[in-house]
Design an enzyme around this catalytic site. Structure first.
Site, short mmCIF file in Angstrom:
data_model
loop_
_atom_site.label_atom_id
_atom_site.label_comp_id
_atom_site.label_asym_id
_atom_site.label_seq_id
_atom_site.Cartn_x
_atom_site.Cartn_y
_atom_site.Cartn_z
N ARG A 68 0.80 -1.23 0.00
CA ARG A 68 0.00 0.00 0.00
C ARG A 68 0.83 1.28 0.00
O ARG A 68 0.56 2.19 -0.77
CB ARG A 68 -0.94 0.03 1.22
CG ARG A 68 -2.18 -0.81 1.05
CD ARG A 68 -2.62 -1.38 2.35
NE ARG A 68 -1.61 -2.31 2.83
CZ ARG A 68 -1.53 -3.59 2.46
NH1 ARG A 68 -2.44 -4.08 1.68
NH2 ARG A 68 -0.56 -4.38 2.89
N THR A 69 1.83 1.34 0.87
CA THR A 69 2.55 2.62 1.00
C THR A 69 3.25 2.96 -0.32
O THR A 69 3.13 4.07 -0.83
CB THR A 69 3.56 2.55 2.17
OG1 THR A 69 2.85 2.12 3.33
CG2 THR A 69 4.16 3.91 2.45
N LYS A 98 26.77 -3.66 -4.19
CA LYS A 98 28.23 -3.67 -4.44
C LYS A 98 28.98 -3.06 -3.26
O LYS A 98 30.19 -2.89 -3.32
CB LYS A 98 28.55 -2.85 -5.69
CG LYS A 98 27.86 -3.30 -6.95
CD LYS A 98 28.28 -2.39 -8.10
CE LYS A 98 27.38 -2.54 -9.30
NZ LYS A 98 27.55 -1.42 -10.24
N ARG A 119 11.62 4.04 2.90
CA ARG A 119 11.25 3.01 3.89
C ARG A 119 12.51 2.23 4.21
O ARG A 119 13.22 1.79 3.30
CB ARG A 119 10.17 2.08 3.34
CG ARG A 119 9.97 0.85 4.22
CD ARG A 119 8.73 0.09 3.91
NE ARG A 119 7.54 0.80 4.38
CZ ARG A 119 6.33 0.26 4.44
NH1 ARG A 119 6.14 -0.98 4.05
NH2 ARG A 119 5.30 0.95 4.88
N HIS A 148 5.71 5.88 11.35
CA HIS A 148 5.11 5.79 10.02
C HIS A 148 4.11 6.95 9.92
O HIS A 148 2.90 6.75 9.95
CB HIS A 148 4.42 4.43 9.88
CG HIS A 148 4.11 4.01 8.48
ND1 HIS A 148 4.19 4.86 7.40
CD2 HIS A 148 3.68 2.81 7.99
CE1 HIS A 148 3.84 4.20 6.30
NE2 HIS A 148 3.54 2.96 6.63
#
Ligand code: NCD
Length: 322
Positions: A68-69, A98, A119, A148
Site C-alpha cells: 500500500r505505501t 556492491k 522506507r 510511520h
C-alpha cells in the site's frame, strides 16, 4: 534536509520540509492536511487531472517490502502529474549490493529528484537521510519499529471522516503495540487532541515501552493497557488491529510465543463492539482479523482506509513540493 525540529506553524505546515515524525505536526497543520486531502480527493474522484506536480520527480526508495505505501505514493504522485523513480529492494538491485553506503545512495539520488520517500528497516534512518540530503526533502514511509507518519495521517483522516471529530474518542488498539510503527505514530497523533482514551490490547510482551506510555499520559491521553478481550469496553469509536511484526523479533521462537494470541472475529465484534464504531487495520494481515469481517458495515480497512492513503499522500506531496 535535516529540518526536523523546525516548529511547524499553521501558515507553513511543512512546506519544503522533511516528514519524519507525526510529532512535527500541530493540530492546525493536520487540519490543513485534511482540508487539502478532501479537496484533492474530490478532484480525483471527479477524474479531473491535476498538474500540481508536473515536472517533479520523486524517488521511492524502499528497503523493506510494501504494497500500500509504495503504490499509493506512486499513484499519488502520478495523479498530480509528477513522475517517480521506484527503487524497490535496493539491497539487491542497486549499487548497495556492491557495497555502496547509505550516505552515498542518498547523495546520489537527491541529484535526480525533488523528494525521496524512504522506507528502511532501522528506526532513525529517515532522520539520518534527512541529515544527509542537502537539497531535497525526505518523507518517512516507515523506519523500522520507529514511526510511520503518513500512515498515521491517513488513519486520523479516516477516523475524522467517519466520526467528524478527533477529540473525546474512545479507541481500542489490538496487536503488536511495541513494534508497530504505524501505531507509534497513530497513538502520538491521537494524543494531540483532548479527551481521548485508548485501550491497548496486547500480550504483555508487546506493550508500548513504559517511557512512551508515561510521555503520552503526560500529554493528557488516557491509556488503559489490557490483556484479555473481556476487558474491552463496548462503547469504542474505533478498533484498530495490527499484525505481530514478525521481522522485528530476534528469533522465530520468540515470535511464535506471541503470534496471533488475539484474533478479531465476528463473534468478538458482536460481543464487544457497537454499530457506530469503525474497524481499521493498516494491513497486511496474517490471521489476526477474520476475513468474515470484511463485509461488515463497520470494516473500513479494505475500503476507505486504503483509499485515503493515496489522497492523504497527494495532499502531503502537494504541501512538501509545491
Ligand atoms: C505497515 C508498515 O509497513 O508499517 N503497513 C503499511 O504501511 N500499511 C504495517 C505492517 O507492516 O504491519
Amino acid at each position: 534536509m535535516g529540518s526536523k525540529n523546525v516548529a511547524l506553524k499553521p501558515a507553513k505546515i511543512l512546506r519544503s520540509q522533511d516528514i519524519l515524525s507525526i510529532s512535527q505536526f500541530s493540530r492546525a497543520g493536520i487540519n490543513t492536511v485534511f482540508k487539502t486531502t478532501s479537496r484533492l480527493k474530490n478532484l480525483a474522484i471527479n477524474s479531473k487531472p491535476s498538474n500540481i506536480l508536473a515536472g517533479k520527480i520523486v524517488v521511492l526508495l524502499f528497503y523493506e517490502p510494501s504494497s500500500r505505501t509504495l503504490s499509493s505514493f506512486d499513484a499519488a504522485i502520478k495523479q498530480l502529474g509528477g513522475q517517480t523513480i521506484v527503487i524497490n529492494n535496493p539491497l539487491q538491485l542497486s549499487s548497495i549490493a556492491k557495497g555502496e553506503t547509505f550516505e552515498d545512495t542518498i547523495r546520489t539520488l537527491e541529484a535526480y529528484c525533488d523528494a525521496i520517500v524512504l522506507r528502511h528497516p532501522e528506526a532513525g534512518f529517515a532522520d539520518k537521510a534527512a541529515q544527509i540530503s542537502q537539497t531535497v526533502p525526505i518523507i518517512n514511509a516507515g523506519d523500522g519499529a520507529g514511526e510511520h507518519p503518513t500512515q498515521a495521517l491517513l488513519d486520523l483522516y479516516t477516523i475524522w471522516n467517519f466520526k467528524k471529530r478527533l477529540t473525546n474518542l474512545k479507541g481500542l488498539i489490538i496487536g503488536d503495540i511495541l513494534n508497530a510503527r504505524a501505531l507509534h505514530s497513530l497513538i502520538s497523533g491521537v494524543s494531540l487532541y483532548e479527551g481521548n482514551s485508548l485501550y491497548l490490547l496486547s500480550p504483555r510482551k508487546l506493550r508500548l515501552q513504559k517511557e512512551s506510555v508515561k510521555k503520552l499520559r503526560s500529554k493528557g491521553l488516557k491509556i488503559i493497557e489490557i490483556e484479555t478481550v473481556s476487558e474491552i469496553p463496548t462503547d469504542c469509536d474505533f478498533w484498530y488491529v495490527t499484525r505481530v511484526q514478525k521481522e522485528r523479533f530476534k528469533t522465530l521462537a520468540e515470535y511464535k510465543k506471541v503470534e496471533n494470541k488475539i484474533i478479531v472475529t465476528k463473534e468478538l465484534v458482536t460481543k464487544y463492539g457497537n454499530k457506530q464504531m469503525i474497524i481499521m487495520h493498516c494491513l497486511p494481515r496474517v490471521g489476526e482479523i477474520d476475513t468474515e469481517l470484511d463485509s461488515d458495515s463497520s470494516a473500513v480497512y479494505l475500503k476507505e482506509q486504503i483509499r485515503n492513503g493515496m489522497y492523504v499522500r497527494m495532499a502531503l506531496l502537494k504541501i512538501v513540493l509545491n
